[in-house]
Design a protein around this motif. Sequence first.
Motif, PDB file in Angstrom:
ATOM      1  N   VAL A   3      35.777  36.146  43.173  1.00 52.18           N
ATOM      2  CA  VAL A   3      36.757  36.827  44.011  1.00 52.18           C
ATOM      3  C   VAL A   3      36.044  37.216  45.299  1.00 52.18           C
ATOM      4  CG1 VAL A   3      38.233  38.851  44.266  1.00 52.18           C
ATOM      5  CG2 VAL A   3      38.147  37.639  42.091  1.00 52.18           C
ATOM      6  N   LEU A   4      36.630  36.848  46.422  1.00 49.65           N
ATOM      7  CA  LEU A   4      36.086  37.182  47.733  1.00 49.65           C
ATOM      8  C   LEU A   4      36.823  38.398  48.266  1.00 49.65           C
ATOM      9  CD1 LEU A   4      36.154  33.558  49.135  1.00 49.65           C
ATOM     10  CD2 LEU A   4      34.202  34.738  48.121  1.00 49.65           C
ATOM     11  N   VAL A   5      36.092  39.402  48.691  1.00 49.56           N
ATOM     12  CA  VAL A   5      36.682  40.638  49.188  1.00 49.56           C
ATOM     13  C   VAL A   5      36.068  40.940  50.548  1.00 49.56           C
ATOM     14  CG1 VAL A   5      36.993  43.099  48.763  1.00 49.56           C
ATOM     15  CG2 VAL A   5      36.948  41.518  46.843  1.00 49.56           C
ATOM     16  N   ALA A   6      36.914  41.108  51.563  1.00 46.31           N
ATOM     17  CA  ALA A   6      36.424  41.463  52.889  1.00 46.31           C
ATOM     18  C   ALA A   6      36.053  42.943  52.905  1.00 46.31           C
ATOM     19  CB  ALA A   6      37.485  41.167  53.939  1.00 46.31           C
ATOM     20  N   GLU A   7      34.946  43.225  53.535  1.00 49.50           N
ATOM     21  CA  GLU A   7      34.460  44.600  53.648  1.00 49.50           C
ATOM     22  C   GLU A   7      35.343  45.348  54.640  1.00 49.50           C
ATOM     23  OE1 GLU A   7      30.243  46.772  54.688  1.00 49.50           O
ATOM     24  OE2 GLU A   7      30.437  44.623  54.860  1.00 49.50           O
ATOM     25  N   ASP A   8      36.236  46.216  54.129  1.00 47.35           N
ATOM     26  CA  ASP A   8      37.150  46.966  54.982  1.00 47.35           C
ATOM     27  C   ASP A   8      37.481  48.307  54.338  1.00 47.35           C
ATOM     28  OD1 ASP A   8      39.056  47.982  56.671  1.00 47.35           O
ATOM     29  OD2 ASP A   8      40.474  46.326  56.427  1.00 47.35           O
ATOM     30  N   ALA A  48      41.692  44.598  41.900  1.00 48.41           N
ATOM     31  CA  ALA A  48      41.279  43.198  41.879  1.00 48.41           C
ATOM     32  C   ALA A  48      39.847  43.042  41.360  1.00 48.41           C
ATOM     33  CB  ALA A  48      41.405  42.594  43.269  1.00 48.41           C
ATOM     34  N   VAL A  49      38.954  43.912  41.798  1.00 49.47           N
ATOM     35  CA  VAL A  49      37.558  43.851  41.335  1.00 49.47           C
ATOM     36  C   VAL A  49      37.489  44.142  39.843  1.00 49.47           C
ATOM     37  CG1 VAL A  49      35.321  45.020  41.489  1.00 49.47           C
ATOM     38  CG2 VAL A  49      36.502  44.304  43.569  1.00 49.47           C
ATOM     39  N   ARG A  50      38.216  45.131  39.380  1.00 46.47           N
ATOM     40  CA  ARG A  50      38.245  45.460  37.945  1.00 46.47           C
ATOM     41  C   ARG A  50      38.735  44.267  37.126  1.00 46.47           C
ATOM     42  NH1 ARG A  50      42.364  47.459  34.422  1.00 46.47           N
ATOM     43  NH2 ARG A  50      41.503  48.725  32.740  1.00 46.47           N
ATOM     44  N   ALA A  51      39.822  43.643  37.574  1.00 43.92           N
ATOM     45  CA  ALA A  51      40.378  42.495  36.855  1.00 43.92           C
ATOM     46  C   ALA A  51      39.390  41.327  36.858  1.00 43.92           C
ATOM     47  CB  ALA A  51      41.700  42.071  37.490  1.00 43.92           C
ATOM     48  N   ALA A  52      38.764  41.085  37.989  1.00 44.30           N
ATOM     49  CA  ALA A  52      37.809  39.980  38.079  1.00 44.30           C
ATOM     50  C   ALA A  52      36.633  40.194  37.136  1.00 44.30           C
ATOM     51  CB  ALA A  52      37.319  39.833  39.517  1.00 44.30           C
ATOM     52  N   LEU A  53      36.018  41.352  37.207  1.00 40.42           N
ATOM     53  CA  LEU A  53      34.862  41.623  36.357  1.00 40.42           C
ATOM     54  C   LEU A  53      35.241  41.629  34.878  1.00 40.42           C
ATOM     55  CD1 LEU A  53      33.046  44.362  38.454  1.00 40.42           C
ATOM     56  CD2 LEU A  53      32.451  41.937  38.248  1.00 40.42           C
ATOM     57  N   GLY A  54      36.433  42.116  34.569  1.00 35.78           N
ATOM     58  CA  GLY A  54      36.893  42.161  33.190  1.00 35.78           C
ATOM     59  C   GLY A  54      37.211  40.805  32.595  1.00 35.78           C
ATOM     60  N   THR A  55      37.358  39.803  33.443  1.00 34.81           N
ATOM     61  CA  THR A  55      37.638  38.450  32.957  1.00 34.81           C
ATOM     62  C   THR A  55      36.463  37.502  33.187  1.00 34.81           C
ATOM     63  OG1 THR A  55      38.713  37.845  35.042  1.00 34.81           O
ATOM     64  CG2 THR A  55      40.131  38.708  33.291  1.00 34.81           C
ATOM     65  N   GLY A  56      35.323  38.058  33.560  1.00 31.44           N
ATOM     66  CA  GLY A  56      34.120  37.253  33.703  1.00 31.44           C
ATOM     67  C   GLY A  56      33.906  36.622  35.062  1.00 31.44           C
TER      68      GLY A  56
END
Length: 79
Positions: A3-8, A48-56
């Motif tokens: 998952v790509l997240v822009a620093e904002d 989004a970060v929680r979901a991403a990390l929780g699914t590997g």
Amino acid sequence: EVVLVAEDPDDDRKAWFGPEPVHAAAAERTLRELGVEQPREARLVDVAVRAALGTGAAIRVIPSESGLDDGMGAILRWG
């Protein structure tokens, strides 16, 4: 996969989540229709970060000036 997240830090968009990492939605009603009894609201990027990390998946924070649409994106596992 990533998952790509822009620093904002000013991005205050919200999303909803439930007890499982895959319980993530833009609207509370969506989660209730999936059987989540007590959806909770948080910043979109955090959900989004929680979901991403929780699914590997991995997370990559990129500069906000990268031109990423809506400040988020993904590199998919399956093409």
